[in-house]
Scaffold this motif. Structure first.
Motif, PDB file in Angstrom:
ATOM      1  N   GLN A  28     -18.754  28.072   1.547  1.00 20.65           N
ATOM      2  CA  GLN A  28     -17.338  28.087   1.177  1.00 20.65           C
ATOM      3  C   GLN A  28     -16.483  27.358   2.211  1.00 20.65           C
ATOM      4  O   GLN A  28     -15.585  26.566   1.853  1.00 20.65           O
ATOM      5  N   ALA A  29     -16.729  27.598   3.488  1.00 20.20           N
ATOM      6  CA  ALA A  29     -15.922  26.990   4.539  1.00 20.20           C
ATOM      7  C   ALA A  29     -16.098  25.476   4.574  1.00 20.20           C
ATOM      8  O   ALA A  29     -15.119  24.728   4.677  1.00 20.20           O
ATOM      9  N   ILE A  30     -17.339  24.999   4.455  1.00 18.21           N
ATOM     10  CA  ILE A  30     -17.591  23.557   4.485  1.00 18.21           C
ATOM     11  C   ILE A  30     -16.999  22.887   3.255  1.00 18.21           C
ATOM     12  O   ILE A  30     -16.443  21.790   3.334  1.00 18.21           O
ATOM     13  N   ARG A  31     -17.080  23.565   2.108  1.00 25.47           N
ATOM     14  CA  ARG A  31     -16.507  22.980   0.895  1.00 25.47           C
ATOM     15  C   ARG A  31     -15.001  22.830   1.046  1.00 25.47           C
ATOM     16  O   ARG A  31     -14.431  21.844   0.564  1.00 25.47           O
ATOM     17  N   TYR A  32     -14.357  23.781   1.698  1.00 23.52           N
ATOM     18  CA  TYR A  32     -12.914  23.646   1.906  1.00 23.52           C
ATOM     19  C   TYR A  32     -12.606  22.533   2.908  1.00 23.52           C
ATOM     20  O   TYR A  32     -11.726  21.703   2.674  1.00 23.52           O
ATOM     21  N   LEU A  33     -13.306  22.498   4.024  1.00 26.33           N
ATOM     22  CA  LEU A  33     -13.042  21.503   5.059  1.00 26.33           C
ATOM     23  C   LEU A  33     -13.294  20.074   4.569  1.00 26.33           C
ATOM     24  O   LEU A  33     -12.666  19.133   5.050  1.00 26.33           O
ATOM     25  N   MET A  34     -14.191  19.926   3.580  1.00 26.09           N
ATOM     26  CA  MET A  34     -14.520  18.591   3.061  1.00 26.09           C
ATOM     27  C   MET A  34     -14.021  18.427   1.624  1.00 26.09           C
ATOM     28  O   MET A  34     -14.612  17.686   0.836  1.00 26.09           O
ATOM     29  N   ARG A  35     -12.910  19.067   1.303  1.00 26.55           N
ATOM     30  CA  ARG A  35     -12.459  19.101  -0.088  1.00 26.55           C
ATOM     31  C   ARG A  35     -12.010  17.736  -0.598  1.00 26.55           C
ATOM     32  O   ARG A  35     -12.230  17.399  -1.764  1.00 26.55           O
ATOM     33  N   PHE A  36     -11.339  16.936   0.235  1.00 28.31           N
ATOM     34  CA  PHE A  36     -10.848  15.625  -0.191  1.00 28.31           C
ATOM     35  C   PHE A  36     -11.207  14.578   0.858  1.00 28.31           C
ATOM     36  O   PHE A  36     -10.948  14.780   2.048  1.00 28.31           O
ATOM     37  N   GLN A  37     -11.758  13.459   0.423  1.00 25.01           N
ATOM     38  CA  GLN A  37     -12.022  12.355   1.335  1.00 25.01           C
ATOM     39  C   GLN A  37     -10.734  11.580   1.611  1.00 25.01           C
ATOM     40  O   GLN A  37      -9.896  11.421   0.737  1.00 25.01           O
ATOM     41  N   THR A  38     -10.606  11.087   2.830  1.00 29.40           N
ATOM     42  CA  THR A  38      -9.509  10.177   3.141  1.00 29.40           C
ATOM     43  C   THR A  38      -9.840   8.790   2.605  1.00 29.40           C
ATOM     44  O   THR A  38     -10.971   8.509   2.181  1.00 29.40           O
ATOM     45  N   GLN A  39      -8.865   7.908   2.630  1.00 28.52           N
ATOM     46  CA  GLN A  39      -9.080   6.541   2.164  1.00 28.52           C
ATOM     47  C   GLN A  39     -10.113   5.830   3.033  1.00 28.52           C
ATOM     48  O   GLN A  39     -10.931   5.044   2.541  1.00 28.52           O
ATOM     49  N   TYR A  40     -10.113   6.131   4.321  1.00 29.78           N
ATOM     50  CA  TYR A  40     -11.092   5.514   5.235  1.00 29.78           C
ATOM     51  C   TYR A  40     -12.504   5.984   4.904  1.00 29.78           C
ATOM     52  O   TYR A  40     -13.446   5.183   4.843  1.00 29.78           O
ATOM     53  N   MET A  41     -12.668   7.285   4.685  1.00 32.05           N
ATOM     54  CA  MET A  41     -13.986   7.824   4.348  1.00 32.05           C
ATOM     55  C   MET A  41     -14.462   7.288   3.004  1.00 32.05           C
ATOM     56  O   MET A  41     -15.645   6.980   2.820  1.00 32.05           O
ATOM     57  N   CYS A  42     -13.547   7.166   2.057  1.00 29.67           N
ATOM     58  CA  CYS A  42     -13.881   6.605   0.747  1.00 29.67           C
ATOM     59  C   CYS A  42     -14.397   5.179   0.904  1.00 29.67           C
ATOM     60  O   CYS A  42     -15.355   4.770   0.243  1.00 29.67           O
ATOM     61  N   GLY A  43     -13.771   4.398   1.797  1.00 28.57           N
ATOM     62  CA  GLY A  43     -14.236   3.042   2.048  1.00 28.57           C
ATOM     63  C   GLY A  43     -15.625   3.005   2.639  1.00 28.57           C
ATOM     64  O   GLY A  43     -16.452   2.154   2.276  1.00 28.57           O
ATOM     65  N   LEU A  44     -15.923   3.928   3.546  1.00 29.08           N
ATOM     66  CA  LEU A  44     -17.262   3.993   4.127  1.00 29.08           C
ATOM     67  C   LEU A  44     -18.308   4.342   3.066  1.00 29.08           C
ATOM     68  O   LEU A  44     -19.417   3.785   3.059  1.00 29.08           O
ATOM     69  N   MET A  45     -17.963   5.248   2.166  1.00 30.47           N
ATOM     70  CA  MET A  45     -18.887   5.615   1.099  1.00 30.47           C
ATOM     71  C   MET A  45     -19.091   4.450   0.135  1.00 30.47           C
ATOM     72  O   MET A  45     -20.199   4.236  -0.372  1.00 30.47           O
ATOM     73  N   ASN A  46     -18.045   3.685  -0.119  1.00 31.81           N
ATOM     74  CA  ASN A  46     -18.181   2.499  -0.964  1.00 31.81           C
ATOM     75  C   ASN A  46     -19.131   1.486  -0.342  1.00 31.81           C
ATOM     76  O   ASN A  46     -19.950   0.867  -1.040  1.00 31.81           O
ATOM     77  N   ILE A  47     -19.021   1.277   0.963  1.00 31.62           N
ATOM     78  CA  ILE A  47     -19.918   0.351   1.652  1.00 31.62           C
ATOM     79  C   ILE A  47     -21.366   0.823   1.530  1.00 31.62           C
ATOM     80  O   ILE A  47     -22.278   0.026   1.287  1.00 31.62           O
ATOM     81  N   ALA A  48     -21.578   2.119   1.682  1.00 28.41           N
ATOM     82  CA  ALA A  48     -22.937   2.658   1.556  1.00 28.41           C
ATOM     83  C   ALA A  48     -23.465   2.508   0.132  1.00 28.41           C
ATOM     84  O   ALA A  48     -24.628   2.150  -0.076  1.00 28.41           O
ATOM     85  N   ARG A  49     -22.616   2.772  -0.860  1.00 31.65           N
ATOM     86  CA  ARG A  49     -23.046   2.616  -2.249  1.00 31.65           C
ATOM     87  C   ARG A  49     -23.346   1.153  -2.578  1.00 31.65           C
ATOM     88  O   ARG A  49     -24.310   0.852  -3.291  1.00 31.65           O
ATOM     89  N   ASN A  50     -22.522   0.257  -2.059  1.00 32.35           N
ATOM     90  CA  ASN A  50     -22.733  -1.160  -2.347  1.00 32.35           C
ATOM     91  C   ASN A  50     -24.020  -1.664  -1.704  1.00 32.35           C
ATOM     92  O   ASN A  50     -24.728  -2.500  -2.277  1.00 32.35           O
ATOM     93  N   ALA A  51     -24.329  -1.158  -0.522  1.00 31.69           N
ATOM     94  CA  ALA A  51     -25.576  -1.545   0.131  1.00 31.69           C
ATOM     95  C   ALA A  51     -26.792  -1.006  -0.628  1.00 31.69           C
ATOM     96  O   ALA A  51     -27.839  -1.653  -0.689  1.00 31.69           O
ATOM     97  N   ALA A  52     -26.638   0.180  -1.226  1.00 34.39           N
ATOM     98  CA  ALA A  52     -27.773   0.804  -1.918  1.00 34.39           C
ATOM     99  C   ALA A  52     -27.986   0.251  -3.321  1.00 34.39           C
ATOM    100  O   ALA A  52     -29.116  -0.051  -3.711  1.00 34.39           O
ATOM    101  N   PHE A  53     -26.916   0.116  -4.109  1.00 28.73           N
ATOM    102  CA  PHE A  53     -27.092  -0.323  -5.498  1.00 28.73           C
ATOM    103  C   PHE A  53     -26.251  -1.528  -5.879  1.00 28.73           C
ATOM    104  O   PHE A  53     -26.071  -1.804  -7.046  1.00 28.73           O
ATOM    105  N   GLY A  54     -25.680  -2.228  -4.901  1.00 36.12           N
ATOM    106  CA  GLY A  54     -24.779  -3.330  -5.212  1.00 36.12           C
ATOM    107  C   GLY A  54     -25.421  -4.464  -5.976  1.00 36.12           C
ATOM    108  O   GLY A  54     -24.837  -5.002  -6.918  1.00 36.12           O
ATOM    109  N   LYS A  55     -26.631  -4.848  -5.591  1.00 38.75           N
ATOM    110  CA  LYS A  55     -27.289  -5.977  -6.257  1.00 38.75           C
ATOM    111  C   LYS A  55     -27.649  -5.631  -7.701  1.00 38.75           C
ATOM    112  O   LYS A  55     -27.507  -6.469  -8.597  1.00 38.75           O
ATOM    113  N   GLU A  56     -28.120  -4.399  -7.926  1.00 33.23           N
ATOM    114  CA  GLU A  56     -28.430  -3.993  -9.296  1.00 33.23           C
ATOM    115  C   GLU A  56     -27.158  -3.968 -10.145  1.00 33.23           C
ATOM    116  O   GLU A  56     -27.163  -4.407 -11.307  1.00 33.23           O
ATOM    117  N   ALA A  57     -26.060  -3.475  -9.569  1.00 33.62           N
ATOM    118  CA  ALA A  57     -24.787  -3.449 -10.297  1.00 33.62           C
ATOM    119  C   ALA A  57     -24.294  -4.864 -10.585  1.00 33.62           C
ATOM    120  O   ALA A  57     -23.775  -5.149 -11.675  1.00 33.62           O
TER     121      ALA A  57
END
Length: 437
Positions: A386-415
């Motif tokens: 419960q505590a971790i779910r609250y502390l990580m409830r919303f990603q910031t724009q910076y964190m969202c960008g980092l996750m996008n980079i990771a997703r693009n590296a993993a499945f970008g070519k297939e997409a």
């Protein structure tokens, strides 16, 4: 007895001299050179027939007819690879006009270049969103507006704006606009033409809808998750942070070298439990994993660089103001991590505000081939979730960008391959393929 070996050696010497004389003759040399040249040309021709590409020689095009094993030796393979590499380098530096050819039917490698180019364009856009600069567009000669949308990437700016709205109280309301539409209904302006819409919006807010960061049904989450998450948010976001009855607990994240992110989260879960039990608002301070150039301004060295802060900015300002007040420390209006023993933080009492919902957890601990229905750490497991779910409830724009980079590296070519296949027209219409690799 010695005559026979002597005669044999003499005979071998005579035969060797005759062979040397015959081999040095001009007709024999012509035959040998012709034979070796025929072998080389035959090997080269067979290699071209069994290659995957298309080779053009003297206006005659030889297409691949087989993908079987090549009969070439290592020397012939090296020669063919050299020819292929020269051809690829040439193609990467020429302007390729639009061809009305289905990408799935292309065999000359151009589609792989287009996939690589689109994937690189997406990577450049992501790099700009995080670092603020990229030299890709000048080198590739592409227009950003002409780049197809990436289906595997999130619009971080729009997502950040929406989440920020969902983490703030609605005007004169107890809760943010947590409707079943996850706040989208609140974006419609109120007017005489949509009084009914305004009525439903106000009703949904006043009835206390549940937090939108919890997905799935109640059966797919831990017991009482929706209620607990709502109550934690209310506890951490008092209506008036300057109310004399509001007390605080200010704590740094663990920074010892041996503590990983898991240990840091476990420690902060214990501090949040203490804050709830003592009716204090938890305010986090220094976070060493955000102490770098990527986290800029007020986000530097702060948890809020990656996820939304644990409390409102008003409460943070008030807590740090009281932190420098000696009287507030003496009266217990504000406490710090040093105010508690290590055992209280790491194995402290789980809040009983919601009873003992962990007793209804589905057994997942196995011992000697049997599931254990109840054990002493079930309450700690439930609370940390419960505590971790609250502390990580919303990603910031910076964190969202980092996750996008990771997703693009993993499945970008297939997409990229899927997007190019679905496009009705060739992209780009004039393709300048540079040696970006």
């Amino acid at each position: 007895m010695n005559m026979e070996p002597l005669n044999q050696k003499s005979l071998e010497r005579i035969v060797s001299q005759k062979a040397l004389q015959i081999g040095s003759s001009f007709p024999c040399q012509i035959c040998v050179v012709g034979f070796l040249s025929g072998v080389c040309l035959t090997s080269l021709f067979l290699a071209l027939l069994t290659s995957l590409g298309t080779f053009e020689f003297g206006g005659i095009s030889f297409s691949a007819i087989s993908q079987g094993n090549s009969p070439l030796n290592s020397s012939s393979s090296g020669f063919i690879n050299t020819v292929a590499n020269v051809d690829c380098r040439f193609k990467r530096n020429e302007v390729v006009a639009e061809r009305g050819v289905d990408s799935k039917r292309s065999k000359d490698g151009t589609d792989d270049e287009r996939v690589f180019l689109l994937h690189s364009a997406w990577s450049a856009l992501l790099s700009e969103s995080v670092d603020g600069k990229s030299a890709f567009w000048h080198r590739a000669g592409l227009d950003k507006s002409a780049v197809p949308n990436a289906p595997h990437l999130e619009n971080c700016k729009l997502s950040g704006q929406k989440n920020e709205r969902l983490d703030m109280r609605a005007e004169n309301e107890r809760l943010p606009p947590w409707t079943t539409w996850k706040g989208l209904l609140d974006t419609h302006p109120a007017s005489m033409a949509n009084e009914q819409l305004e009525y439903f919006r106000h009703q949904a807010i006043s009835e206390g809808s549940y937090p939108p960061w919890i997905t799935g049904s109640d059966e797919e989450n831990y017991p009482l998750t929706r209620k607990v998450q709502r109550d934690i948010w209310l506890h951490q976001h008092p209506e008036n942070c300057r109310d004399p009855n509001v007390r605080f607990l200010v704590a740094d994240w663990e920074r010892l070298p041996g503590f990983g992110i898991g240990a840091q989260l476990a420690g902060m879960c214990g501090l949040l439990a203490i804050a709830i039990n003592e009716k204090r608002v938890l305010v986090t301070s220094y976070y060493n994993r955000a102490d770098h150039d990527g986290c800029k301004g007020s986000y530097n060295s702060s948890w809020s660089c990656y996820f939304f802060p644990e409390t409102s900015q008003e409460c943070r300002d008030r807590a740090f103001e009281l932190l420098g007040n000696k009287e507030a420390l003496e009266r217990g209006i504000i406490t710090t991590k040093d105010s508690y023993k290590s055992k209280e933080i790491w194995t402290g009492r789980t809040p009983r505000v919601w009873g003992e919902p962990w007793r209804f957890l589905q057994p997942t601990t196995e011992m000697n081939g049997s599931l254990v229905a109840f054990h002493r750490k079930m309450d700690r497991r439930w609370w940390r979730a419960q505590a971790i779910r609250y502390l990580m409830r919303f990603q910031t724009q910076y964190m969202c960008g980092l996750m996008n980079i990771a997703r693009n590296a993993a499945f970008g070519k297939e997409a990229a391959r899927m997007v190019l296949t679905s496009l009705r027209t060739e992209w780009p219409k004039v393709l300048l393929i540079l040696d970006l690799k």
